[in-house]
Design a protein around this motif. Sequence first.
Motif, PDB file in Angstrom:
ATOM      1  N   THR A   1       0.815  -1.221   0.000  1.00  0.00           N
ATOM      2  CA  THR A   1       0.000   0.000   0.000  1.00  0.00           C
ATOM      3  C   THR A   1       0.846   1.268   0.000  1.00  0.00           C
ATOM      4  N   PHE A   2       1.766   1.387   0.954  1.00  0.00           N
ATOM      5  CA  PHE A   2       2.524   2.623   1.108  1.00  0.00           C
ATOM      6  C   PHE A   2       4.017   2.334   1.193  1.00  0.00           C
ATOM      7  N   GLY A   3       4.700   2.437   0.059  1.00  0.00           N
ATOM      8  CA  GLY A   3       6.155   2.369   0.055  1.00  0.00           C
ATOM      9  C   GLY A   3       6.774   0.999   0.107  1.00  0.00           C
ATOM     10  N   ASN A   4       5.963  -0.026   0.462  1.00  0.00           N
ATOM     11  CA  ASN A   4       6.496  -1.380   0.622  1.00  0.00           C
ATOM     12  C   ASN A   4       7.620  -1.418   1.649  1.00  0.00           C
ATOM     13  N   TRP A   5       7.394  -0.725   2.769  1.00  0.00           N
ATOM     14  CA  TRP A   5       8.364  -0.667   3.863  1.00  0.00           C
ATOM     15  C   TRP A   5       7.811  -1.299   5.147  1.00  0.00           C
ATOM     16  N   SER A   6       6.954  -2.286   4.994  1.00  0.00           N
ATOM     17  CA  SER A   6       6.385  -2.969   6.173  1.00  0.00           C
ATOM     18  C   SER A   6       5.488  -2.015   6.972  1.00  0.00           C
ATOM     19  N   ALA A   7       4.475  -1.483   6.327  1.00  0.00           N
ATOM     20  CA  ALA A   7       3.632  -0.453   6.951  1.00  0.00           C
ATOM     21  C   ALA A   7       3.020  -0.924   8.271  1.00  0.00           C
ATOM     22  N   THR A   8       2.471  -2.133   8.293  1.00  0.00           N
ATOM     23  CA  THR A   8       1.849  -2.628   9.533  1.00  0.00           C
ATOM     24  C   THR A   8       2.879  -2.758  10.638  1.00  0.00           C
ATOM     25  N   LEU A   9       4.078  -3.203  10.303  1.00  0.00           N
ATOM     26  CA  LEU A   9       5.126  -3.371  11.307  1.00  0.00           C
ATOM     27  C   LEU A   9       5.518  -2.025  11.915  1.00  0.00           C
TER      28      LEU A   9
END
Length: 576
Positions: free
Chosen positions: A122-130
Amino acid sequence: MARLRVRQLLILMILLIAASLFYINQSPTQLRFPQILVKPSPWTIRRMNHPISTYQQLPRGNPRRLPKIQYAFEVETAEQKSTREFRQRAIEDAFRHTWHGYRNHAWLEDELRPLSGESKTTFGNWSATLVDSLDSLWIMGLQDEFDEAVAAVANIDFETSTDVFLNVFETTIRYLGGLLSAYDLSSNTVLLTKAVQLGNVLYTAFDTSNHMPTYMLFWKSVLDGNEQEVPDRAAIANIGSMSLEFTRLSQLTGDMKYYDAIQRVSDLFYDQQDNSIVPGLWPIWVNTAEEDFASEVEFSFGGMADSAYEYVPKMHLLLGGRKSEYSKMYSKFIEAAKKHLFYRPMTRDGQDVLISGFLTAKDGPLTLVPSVQHLGCFVGGMVAIGAKTIGPFEDLEIAAKLADGCFWGYESMTSGIMPETFAAAPCTSESACPWNETAWHEAVLKQLGNSHDLSMEELIEQHNLAPGFIQIIDGRYLLRPEALESIFVLYRATGDKQWQEKAWKIWVAIEKATKTDLAFAQLEDVTFAEPKQVDSMESFWTAETLKYLYLIFSEPDLISLDEWVFNTEAHPLRRP
């Protein structure tokens, strides 16, 4: 010799006084900076197209002694403690269930799909949920999970992305806010180092001809040194909701470029607040290219505008009351909102509640559209904070009515869950509003029309309308936190345990409808008793919804509102 020693002592005393005055006039957060190492990169050495020679400085001096927000809670009884702790454990169990689902099926991805077990970018593919969940892990005492998550964050490169562009607003509130909050809680310098790395990337969004930020930051174009266009139409939430994060980053690092960037935007909001057709309110859309923040004619505290207003009183808190412009802006817009935006819906049981609606002059005179968005349910909490720290204190009653308006939206649905957007029949008078079925039916006809010549009973049944509702504009539930956010603030501000009971009632309905084998899912239409689940779970579920629920049932000194201020993604930042 004696005279020489006296002169030396006088000189020493003068130097000591001068030094004392210097330190008194510094922000306490500016005196000690953690040691962080940000390696040179294309983002740190990038030449700015529009460099700034002098940065605005954080306001100096000791913070003002602001009024307390939190109620002076009495010692709870054994029975009250047992009930509270049972409920808190239930929320923690829900968080653990979600985290295990994410950990086992979507680790290091942005989101878990809670039905299929697949992942979603969704946003940046930087582990948003984490990243969005870091402070929730710390607050809930999940130390092992927190340590594992921080180790993962250490390996995220916030200077590259598989996406073509970066959503500046979402990245700021979720990632930057999450990193700063987790650092403020844990003092782990890895988190601050990553916040600075990301902050340097986000800062380039302000490298425009007039230093107004772009909404989307195109990676390759920016690194190639190309000129960025200033949007001629921007939502105020997108440009006005970075102030807390950028200010906190300057407070923690001593680098004033971040504060300078957002203060330039805030200055325009301040200068033009009285220029719109509803003086005190800014329109949802503004022209950042022309620096025109007043000409558009739609106003709301809902989506695309919400957090721009929310951040005004919160900046007052984060700056320790040192900059009077923020309290002045709040006082102006809340008076305008009480006059023009807030309305009382007609309810079957006569509840005296308020809803924050929508104003427009697009088709003629200024008109109130009697709708409410779940996104706008934060307003009760905002008004409660404003009432207790800026005033007037009497607005605390309005804050409670606004929070109750959203609770009414929950309890009116057969599922027990409020829809994303609905419209309600407005009262003709706020002081007295008896239930009038005929007036409700007339409002339904006016809102929906009746092209198929249905009976009123058939029309109401076709649209699944609860009494007082005149249209379900969007029946989804996206696992949103805003109603619980206001309930949390009202509970902490008043000490009234009715808010805990309302939160628990909402939670029971949410858990029943949204829980899956892996986590929790969004809902398609909450007007049905058993809504269909949707294979989506945004990161704000763990960052906001479950955090606010957990804090409602915590001991009240855990993340005290007198010590912390929450960004719009529920990331607590330490107040001076």
